[in-house]
Enzyme design. Structure first.
Site, PDB file in Angstrom:
ATOM      1  N   SER A  35     -34.657  -0.845  95.660  1.00 38.25           N
ATOM      2  CA  SER A  35     -33.915  -1.610  94.651  1.00 38.25           C
ATOM      3  C   SER A  35     -32.752  -2.272  95.388  1.00 38.25           C
ATOM      4  CB  SER A  35     -33.377  -0.636  93.603  1.00 38.25           C
ATOM      5  OG  SER A  35     -32.356  -1.230  92.838  1.00 38.25           O
ATOM      6  N   TYR A  78     -29.610   7.582  90.823  1.00 41.09           N
ATOM      7  CA  TYR A  78     -30.553   6.493  91.134  1.00 41.09           C
ATOM      8  C   TYR A  78     -30.144   5.790  92.437  1.00 41.09           C
ATOM      9  CZ  TYR A  78     -33.359   2.241  90.106  1.00 41.09           C
ATOM     10  OH  TYR A  78     -34.249   1.191  90.146  1.00 41.09           O
TER      11      TYR A  78
HETATM   12  P1  NAD Z   1     -41.136   1.025  83.991  1.00 41.47           P
HETATM   13  O1  NAD Z   1     -40.368   2.000  83.170  1.00 41.47           O
HETATM   14  O2  NAD Z   1     -41.721  -0.184  83.349  1.00 41.47           O
HETATM   15  O3  NAD Z   1     -42.321   1.781  84.759  1.00 41.47           O
HETATM   16  C1  NAD Z   1     -42.135   3.011  85.423  1.00 41.47           C
HETATM   17  C2  NAD Z   1     -43.476   3.737  85.429  1.00 41.47           C
HETATM   18  O4  NAD Z   1     -43.306   4.939  86.204  1.00 41.47           O
HETATM   19  C3  NAD Z   1     -43.921   4.156  84.026  1.00 41.47           C
HETATM   20  O5  NAD Z   1     -45.273   3.758  83.826  1.00 41.47           O
HETATM   21  C4  NAD Z   1     -43.783   5.668  84.034  1.00 41.47           C
HETATM   22  O6  NAD Z   1     -44.774   6.338  83.239  1.00 41.47           O
HETATM   23  C5  NAD Z   1     -43.975   5.987  85.509  1.00 41.47           C
HETATM   24  N1  NAD Z   1     -43.384   7.266  85.889  1.00 41.47           N
HETATM   25  C6  NAD Z   1     -42.152   7.741  85.585  1.00 41.47           C
HETATM   26  N2  NAD Z   1     -41.988   8.965  86.085  1.00 41.47           N
HETATM   27  C7  NAD Z   1     -43.138   9.274  86.741  1.00 41.47           C
HETATM   28  C8  NAD Z   1     -43.581  10.405  87.468  1.00 41.47           C
HETATM   29  N3  NAD Z   1     -42.811  11.504  87.600  1.00 41.47           N
HETATM   30  N4  NAD Z   1     -44.815  10.377  88.022  1.00 41.47           N
HETATM   31  C9  NAD Z   1     -45.609   9.289  87.856  1.00 41.47           C
HETATM   32  N5  NAD Z   1     -45.253   8.197  87.168  1.00 41.47           N
HETATM   33  C10 NAD Z   1     -44.026   8.192  86.612  1.00 41.47           C
HETATM   34  O7  NAD Z   1     -40.154   0.623  85.185  1.00 41.47           O
HETATM   35  P2  NAD Z   1     -40.248  -0.532  86.280  1.00 41.47           P
HETATM   36  O8  NAD Z   1     -39.091  -1.407  86.066  1.00 41.47           O
HETATM   37  O9  NAD Z   1     -41.613  -1.112  86.356  1.00 41.47           O
HETATM   38  O10 NAD Z   1     -39.921   0.327  87.582  1.00 41.47           O
HETATM   39  C11 NAD Z   1     -40.843   0.516  88.643  1.00 41.47           C
HETATM   40  C12 NAD Z   1     -40.060   0.787  89.918  1.00 41.47           C
HETATM   41  O11 NAD Z   1     -39.260  -0.350  90.236  1.00 41.47           O
HETATM   42  C13 NAD Z   1     -39.097   1.978  89.824  1.00 41.47           C
HETATM   43  O12 NAD Z   1     -39.123   2.704  91.030  1.00 41.47           O
HETATM   44  C14 NAD Z   1     -37.751   1.312  89.643  1.00 41.47           C
HETATM   45  O13 NAD Z   1     -36.692   2.112  90.102  1.00 41.47           O
HETATM   46  C15 NAD Z   1     -37.949   0.080  90.503  1.00 41.47           C
HETATM   47  N6  NAD Z   1     -37.010  -1.004  90.212  1.00 41.47           N
HETATM   48  C16 NAD Z   1     -36.978  -1.558  88.969  1.00 41.47           C
HETATM   49  C17 NAD Z   1     -36.065  -2.587  88.725  1.00 41.47           C
HETATM   50  C18 NAD Z   1     -35.952  -3.244  87.380  1.00 41.47           C
HETATM   51  O14 NAD Z   1     -34.986  -3.978  87.182  1.00 41.47           O
HETATM   52  N7  NAD Z   1     -36.882  -3.039  86.465  1.00 41.47           N
HETATM   53  C19 NAD Z   1     -35.212  -3.030  89.744  1.00 41.47           C
HETATM   54  C20 NAD Z   1     -35.293  -2.434  90.998  1.00 41.47           C
HETATM   55  C21 NAD Z   1     -36.193  -1.425  91.215  1.00 41.47           C
END
Ligand code: NAD
Length: 260
Positions: free
Chosen positions: A142, A155
């Site tokens: 991130s 985080y």
């Molecule tokens: P999201 O909530 O849409 O998806 C996250 C997914 O991870 C969900 O399907 C959930 O069921 C799954 N999950 C959660 N805990 C889990 C576990 N213990 N084992 C297996 N699966 C699990 O979120 P997103 O925005 O798509 O995030 C995906 C990644 O991107 C994350 O690592 C997040 O930190 C990173 N990220 C997101 C953003 C943002 O702005 N959305 C920015 C930077 C990084």
């Protein structure tokens, strides 16, 4: 078809970013294992992609469970002819100041990102090493792998830790042709971010519109959210890169929020 003949395992594959990467990798010809806590939701992503069962499977996996990770990765490798690309993407968020956060919440967030990142990487590396055809490990970092924000202590710490994991895997994986890179998105409007908007508005005593404009996007170059498609393009570029020249790197995709 940059990933034709390759098998990719994606964790958190039912979520916003994970499912977009699955769609892009499917277009690029990859065989796919979509792993998520919510197997039914991962299965729905697969059904939407209309891939034949010898090209794709959905599996239940809690990335913080050593047993579940080992079992699911072995099952995916057996069903799909090995593992060539890992996208370690599962993630959760928790908003609370360090002075207030409980040890249980700290452990939960750090465990999903860091223990999870380690466990899926280790399980996939074992297959990549044994297969003898190299591989690509992508860790979902991130902008918070480089920057801090208030209320996101566990985080931010975990995402910084993934930068270290990426560099170690790049050095150790080179011996058997595995490269490792960290993808660092800015704010992407997925469920993970949608949940934060009302919470941040309440914590800061401002409107949800102000959270978006004055907190989330204030330091981008153009006031735009990064999209799931933007992140998926970066993942494909890194997954398909043809040599170890691009390894141990952190690629920030954030509309200029963070410039390296
Ligand atoms: P999201 O909530 O849409 O998806 C996250 C997914 O991870 C969900 O399907 C959930 O069921 C799954 N999950 C959660 N805990 C889990 C576990 N213990 N084992 C297996 N699966 C699990 O979120 P997103 O925005 O798509 O995030 C995906 C990644 O991107 C994350 O690592 C997040 O930190 C990173 N990220 C997101 C953003 C943002 O702005 N959305 C920015 C930077 C990084």
């Amino acid at each position: 078809m940059q990933l034709a003949g390759k098998t990719a395992l994606i964790t958190g594959a039912a979520g916003g970013i994970g499912s977009a990467i699955a769609r892009r990798f499917a277009q690029a010809g990859a065989r796919l294992c979509l792993a998520d806590l919510d197997r039914d939701a991962a299965q729905r992503v697969l059904e939407e992609l209309q891939l034949q069962s010898d090209r794709a499977i959905a599996l239940a996996m809690d990335v913080a469970s050593e047993e579940q990770v080992t079992q699911a990765v072995d099952q995916a490798a057996a069903a799909l002819g090995g593992i060539d690309v890992l996208v370690s993407n599962a993630g959760v968020q928790h908003l609370e100041a360090i002075a207030d956060v409980s040890y249980a919440d700290w452990r939960r967030i750090v465990s999903v990102h860091l223990d999870g990142g380690f466990l899926v990487t280790r399980a996939c590396l074992r297959h990549m090493r044994a297969q003898g055809r190299g591989g690509s490990v992508l860790l979902m970092g991130s902008v918070h792998s480089h920057e801090a924000s208030v209320l996101k202590g566990p985080y931010v710490v975990a995402k910084h830790g993934l930068a270290g994991l990426c560099r170690v895997v790049a050095k150790e994986g080179a011996a058997y042709g595995v490269r490792a890179n960290l993808i660092c998105p800015g704010f992407v409007r997925t469920p993970l971010v949608e949940r934060q908007i009302p919470q941040l508005a309440q914590e800061r005593g401002i409107s949800e519109r102000q959270v978006v404009q004055e907190v989330m996007l204030a330091t981008t170059v153009d006031g735009e959210f990064t999209t799931v498609q933007d992140v998926a393009e970066v993942a494909l570029f890194l997954a398909a890169f043809p040599s170890n020249a691009l390894t141990g790197q952190s690629i920030v995709v954030s509309h200029g929020w963070h410039m390296v």
